[in-house]
Design a protein around this motif. Structure first.
Motif, PDB file in Angstrom:
ATOM      1  N   SER A 247       0.810  -1.218   0.000  1.00  0.00           N
ATOM      2  CA  SER A 247       0.000   0.000   0.000  1.00  0.00           C
ATOM      3  C   SER A 247       0.844   1.269   0.000  1.00  0.00           C
ATOM      4  O   SER A 247       0.402   2.304  -0.479  1.00  0.00           O
ATOM      5  CB  SER A 247      -0.963  -0.002   1.186  1.00  0.00           C
ATOM      6  N   GLU A 291      -7.187   1.276  -3.909  1.00  0.00           N
ATOM      7  CA  GLU A 291      -6.273   2.406  -3.684  1.00  0.00           C
ATOM      8  C   GLU A 291      -4.901   2.260  -4.341  1.00  0.00           C
ATOM      9  O   GLU A 291      -4.221   3.238  -4.602  1.00  0.00           O
ATOM     10  CB  GLU A 291      -6.084   2.631  -2.184  1.00  0.00           C
ATOM     11  N   THR A 293      -0.849   1.541  -4.805  1.00  0.00           N
ATOM     12  CA  THR A 293       0.338   1.844  -4.000  1.00  0.00           C
ATOM     13  C   THR A 293       0.572   3.355  -3.984  1.00  0.00           C
ATOM     14  O   THR A 293       0.581   3.985  -5.033  1.00  0.00           O
ATOM     15  CB  THR A 293       1.600   1.182  -4.615  1.00  0.00           C
ATOM     16  N   ASP A 457       3.015  -5.049   4.974  1.00  0.00           N
ATOM     17  CA  ASP A 457       2.772  -3.618   5.180  1.00  0.00           C
ATOM     18  C   ASP A 457       3.412  -3.016   6.403  1.00  0.00           C
ATOM     19  O   ASP A 457       2.756  -2.382   7.214  1.00  0.00           O
ATOM     20  CB  ASP A 457       1.277  -3.371   5.226  1.00  0.00           C
TER      21      ASP A 457
END
Ligand code: ASP
Ligand code: MG
Length: 458
Positions: A247, A291, A293, A457
């Motif tokens: 992300s 969303e 990266t 993450d």
């Protein structure tokens, strides 16, 4: 204001182009759109120039290009008026391209300069088709060519770098004027021009870089790079099935991954964005709700032990130059690197010892590198050795390169597989640890490291 970039795979046909249109129309912020050529068009331009052609070949090729663009135009634009205007604009481009190709045919000569000029036509045509579709949807889109906009380069054919200051002086006021007129500029990616007006390309997939340059020059708040993938992954899922999307990445992490084989972004995309702290988002046209990266000045864990992503280059080779006292003669490494880089060969890692300089390059450059290095031979190098069948692994995570502990850990993991590691260049940056293995060991090595050192993450 934001910049949105769309690649060729998102413009491959009517349905894909409509998805792009929906994303642009749904966004009510001021924006600039930057696009690649329609999928396959750049390849076909390169392919056409790769052989000696006759006049009829040129005519046939121009007809094919026209048909491809007019077909997509017919699929995406309803209004006769909009379509006719776009066809007229396309014809202007095609006439110029046709004459250039006749020139090559008659002169039987193809210079790097002409090659770059010809390839720029893919983008010159795609912006016309996309703009027509957007106009048809009620968006006030205007096709803009990067040379007219004033994207200024250093003149290096095939892999130019932008002069950011000169570009900003040209681009900022023009974009501001267009936005003030409520226009949506749709700008060609992939190329710029020298101050004298000579067209130069940024290299394959260079539109990512163009978009970042325009975002910098126009002071964009954000840059969205729309692709047909979910963004960066923790590894190549074809190699590591457990790989997951990432992300967030720092600029350095994204830059290292892009340089060392992750094919998500053009290797130099983050440079202009980083200069001004512009957030880059890599998103998927086919999953606009996702969303993707985000790349920026994010809070990253800098424990030096956490790996965020692994990228790799599977087709590498080593070239070793031997000579007495080679390693201790200052300037030799740079002399040799200059020889190679002048020949357009990238050196991905280098190591020196007293008698040898080892350099990691792409296997396809090996023959040429040998030839180039034999020039240096008489003076200092007395023998050249090569080794094929290598792969480069790059582990990325903030702080990785600063900790000696991680290298030890990685190498014991790799050794437990019975794999040999060579040429470490952990010193190259604080964010990346790179090393080579034999190609047949690549998958197992990547999978094992991912399993043991990757933290989701972090
Ligand atoms: N059309 C160019 C290429 O195919 C540039 C790009 O796609 O970004 O490489
Ligand atoms: Mg592309």
């Amino acid at each position: 204001m934001k910049v949105l970039k769309f690649g060729g795979s998102s413009l491959k046909d009517g349905p894909s182009m409509k998805k792009v249109g929906a994303i642009i129309a749904a966004d009510d912020e001021e924006k600039v759109v930057v696009v690649s050529a329609i999928q396959g068009v750049t390849d076909s331009l390169i392919e056409f120039m790769s052989e000696v052609r006759q006049e009829e070949d040129v005519q046939r090729f121009i007809r094919e290009l026209r048909d491809r663009h007019v077909q997509i135009l017919a699929d995406v634009a309803g209004s006769m008026y909009v379509k006719q205007q776009a066809v007229n604009l396309l014809s202007e481009k095609l006439v110029r391209l046709e004459r250039t190709l006749y020139g090559i045919t008659y002169l039987e000569e193809l210079t790097p300069r002409t090659k770059d000029l010809v390839q720029s036509f893919g983008e010159r045509m795609s912006v016309i088709v996309l703009s027509a579709m957007l106009q048809d949807m009620g968006v006030n889109a205007v096709p803009v060519e990067a040379d007219e906009l004033g994207i200024i380069t250093d003149g290096q054919f095939g892999s130019a770098t932008v002069d950011m200051e000169a570009t900003r002086r040209n681009v900022a006021p023009r974009i501001a004027d267009m936005l003030a007129r409520n226009e949506v500029p749709v700008v060609t990616g992939f190329f710029g021009r020298t101050p004298e007006g000579v067209i130069t390309l940024f290299g394959r997939n260079g539109t990512d870089y163009s978009a970042s340059v325009i975002a910098n020059a126009a002071d964009a708040r954000s840059l969205e790079i729309w692709k047909d993938v979910d963004g960066f992954m923790s590894a190549d899922p074809k190699m590591v099935p457990e790989a997951v999307p990432i992300s967030a990445l720092t600029y350095e992490e994204a830059a290292e991954l892009s340089y060392f084989g992750a094919k998500v972004l053009h290797p130099r995309t983050v440079e202009p964005a980083k200069e001004r702290g512009t957030v880059v988002k890599v998103r998927n046209v086919f999953k606009p709700e996702y969303e993707g990266t985000a790349i920026g000045d994010i809070e990253a864990v800098k424990d030096g032990m956490t790996i965020k992503s692994i990228s790799s280059m599977p087709n590498m080779a080593m070239v070793k130059a031997y000579g007495p006292g080679l390693g201790s003669r200052s300037g030799i490494l740079s002399e040799i690197s200059v020889l190679l880089s002048d020949a357009g060969i990238n050196v991905y890692a280098a190591a020196t010892s007293q008698t040898c300089i080892s350099m990691l390059i792409e296997e396809r450059d090996l023959r040429f590198a040998e030839k180039v290095l034999s020039k240096a031979r008489s003076s200092v190098v007395d023998r050249i050795e090569t080794m094929r069948g290598l792969a480069l692994l790059c582990l990325v995570g903030e702080g990785l390169g600063q900790k000696t502990g991680i290298a030890g850990k990685v190498f014991s993991i790799v050794a437990a597989n019975g794999t040999n590691v060579s040429l470490i260049s952990a010193g190259a940056s604080t964010t990346a640890l790179t090393f080579t293995v034999r190609r047949e060991d690549l998958e197992l090595t990547a999978r094992t490291i991912h399993r043991q050192l990757f933290r989701p993450d972090s």
